[in-house]
Design a protein around this motif. Structure first.
Motif, PDB file in Angstrom:
ATOM      1  N   GLU A 299       1.129 -91.915 -29.279  1.00 45.98           N
ATOM      2  CA  GLU A 299       2.173 -90.909 -29.454  1.00 45.98           C
ATOM      3  C   GLU A 299       3.513 -91.508 -29.069  1.00 45.98           C
TER       4      GLU A 299
ATOM      5  N   THR B 158       7.381 -90.901 -28.448  1.00 51.33           N
ATOM      6  CA  THR B 158       8.360 -89.848 -28.190  1.00 51.33           C
ATOM      7  C   THR B 158       9.786 -90.370 -28.339  1.00 51.33           C
TER       8      THR B 158
ATOM      9  N   LEU C  32      -2.372 -89.244 -18.079  1.00 57.26           N
ATOM     10  CA  LEU C  32      -2.217 -87.975 -18.780  1.00 57.26           C
ATOM     11  C   LEU C  32      -3.199 -86.960 -18.214  1.00 57.26           C
TER      12      LEU C  32
ATOM     13  N   LYS D 257      -0.827 -82.140 -21.118  1.00 60.36           N
ATOM     14  CA  LYS D 257       0.612 -81.909 -21.044  1.00 60.36           C
ATOM     15  C   LYS D 257       1.380 -83.209 -21.233  1.00 60.36           C
ATOM     16  N   THR D 258       2.472 -83.144 -21.980  1.00 57.93           N
ATOM     17  CA  THR D 258       3.332 -84.314 -22.165  1.00 57.93           C
ATOM     18  C   THR D 258       4.222 -84.476 -20.939  1.00 57.93           C
ATOM     19  N   PRO D 259       4.166 -85.640 -20.287  1.00 60.07           N
ATOM     20  CA  PRO D 259       5.004 -85.847 -19.089  1.00 60.07           C
ATOM     21  C   PRO D 259       6.491 -85.832 -19.439  1.00 60.07           C
ATOM     22  N   ARG D 260       7.292 -85.448 -18.472  1.00 55.87           N
ATOM     23  CA  ARG D 260       8.744 -85.508 -18.670  1.00 55.87           C
ATOM     24  C   ARG D 260       9.171 -86.955 -18.883  1.00 55.87           C
TER      25      ARG D 260
ATOM     26  N   GLN E 195       8.812 -88.935 -21.344  1.00 61.59           N
ATOM     27  CA  GLN E 195       7.840 -89.828 -21.990  1.00 61.59           C
ATOM     28  C   GLN E 195       8.493 -90.665 -23.082  1.00 61.59           C
TER      29      GLN E 195
ATOM     30  N   ALA F 207       2.741 -92.675 -25.433  1.00 62.77           N
ATOM     31  CA  ALA F 207       1.498 -92.420 -24.715  1.00 62.77           C
ATOM     32  C   ALA F 207       0.324 -92.930 -25.532  1.00 62.77           C
TER      33      ALA F 207
ATOM     34  N   HIS G  81      -3.596 -92.198 -26.171  1.00 58.37           N
ATOM     35  CA  HIS G  81      -4.655 -91.203 -26.033  1.00 58.37           C
ATOM     36  C   HIS G  81      -5.966 -91.818 -26.519  1.00 58.37           C
TER      37      HIS G  81
ATOM     38  N   SER H 210       0.668 -92.658 -20.057  1.00 56.26           N
ATOM     39  CA  SER H 210       1.975 -92.557 -20.690  1.00 56.26           C
ATOM     40  C   SER H 210       2.965 -93.487 -20.019  1.00 56.26           C
TER      41      SER H 210
ATOM     42  N   ILE I 260       6.783 -93.554 -19.090  1.00 58.61           N
ATOM     43  CA  ILE I 260       7.912 -92.639 -18.976  1.00 58.61           C
ATOM     44  C   ILE I 260       9.132 -93.392 -18.454  1.00 58.61           C
TER      45      ILE I 260
END
Length: 257
Positions: A27, A29, A83, A87-90, A92, A95, A97, A105, A107
């Motif tokens: 993923e 971001t 993870l 929930k998506t960490p602030r 990010q 990530a 999976h 992730s 970040i």
């Protein structure tokens, strides 16, 4: 900024936790630092298994099946977090999976952490692998400050601001010394201190972290810490700026110019 010891421990933890796991999806971001289009990254990694995670200089390399490699440079503020609960960490950046439901992730508050698909091989030697004769020849040519040289990733990879101070304090050499002016016996001290200091830090951080991807630890520093006013020997710790970075040192460290 995470340096060689922290990154070595992160690589060990990631390998223990995720080796052999098949990637479900990656993923992205924040795209701006990625060296390829997002679609190319996803296509390259789809369904691949994580084979190993290693440290290369001040980066992590995730080795997947089908010879796919992803480099992660945490830059100044980047961190790795597991993870949880979907929930998506602030903050990010990207990530990973895995099909078993686990993942982690990258970040970064500053969004500067850099992922790279198929990073180019490094030219400069790693701090833990550099040959003694190569190191000695390198110092013999340089007029820049010894601390600046140790932090130059184009010359020797893995050492940053914190551990350059720790290494030079351990070796008893001032960070303001000129490399080519340092006698051979003291060059040998610096060379030996690189391995001694870094390997001890890896051991200490690994023991403290366990399986947690805790951020940069400085609890084991002997000199590079704003909390310390004197060394264990009672020497007054001084600070100065070298290349815009705060340097910690003592007058007991010998100056060669």
């Amino acid at each position: 900024m995470a340096e060689l010891p922290d990154l070595t421990v992160f690589a060990q933890i990631l390998t223990r936790k995720y080796k052999g796991e098949e990637l479900d999806k990656v993923e992205v971001t924040v795209e701006k630092k990625l060296n390829v289009p997002v679609a190319d990254l996803k296509s390259a990694l789809k369904g691949q298994k994580l084979l190993n995670v290693i440290r290369e200089g001040k980066t992590l390399q995730l080795h997947f099946s089908s010879d796919q490699i992803v480099g992660l440079h945490l830059m100044l503020r980047g961190e790795l977090v597991e993870l949880n609960n979907g929930k998506t960490p602030r903050f990010q950046v990207l990530a990973f999976h895995f099909k078993n439901g686990s993942g982690f992730s990258l970040i970064d508050l500053q969004k500067q952490a850099t992922p790279t698909l198929q990073p180019k091989p490094a030219v400069a030697p790693d701090a833990l692998n550099i040959d003694k004769s190569v190191f000695s020849a390198l110092l013999a040519k340089k007029r820049t400050l010894i601390k600046t040289l140790l932090m130059d990733q184009k010359v020797i990879r893995g050492i940053g601001n914190s551990y350059s101070d720790e290494i030079l304090y351990h070796a008893g050499v001032s960070p303001f010394s000129i490399p080519k002016a340092i006698p051979s016996k003291d060059v040998a001290k610096i060379y030996n201190s690189i391995r001694t200091v870094l390997e001890k830090a890896i051991h200490d951080i690994a023991g403290a972290n366990g399986d947690k991807l805790t951020g940069e630890l400085k609890d084991f520093m002997n000199i590079h810490s704003p909390q310390l006013k004197t060394t264990a020997k009672g020497e007054i710790i001084k600070t100065a700026k070298i290349g815009g970075r705060t340097t910690y040192y003592t007058d007991a460290q010998e100056l060669f110019v």
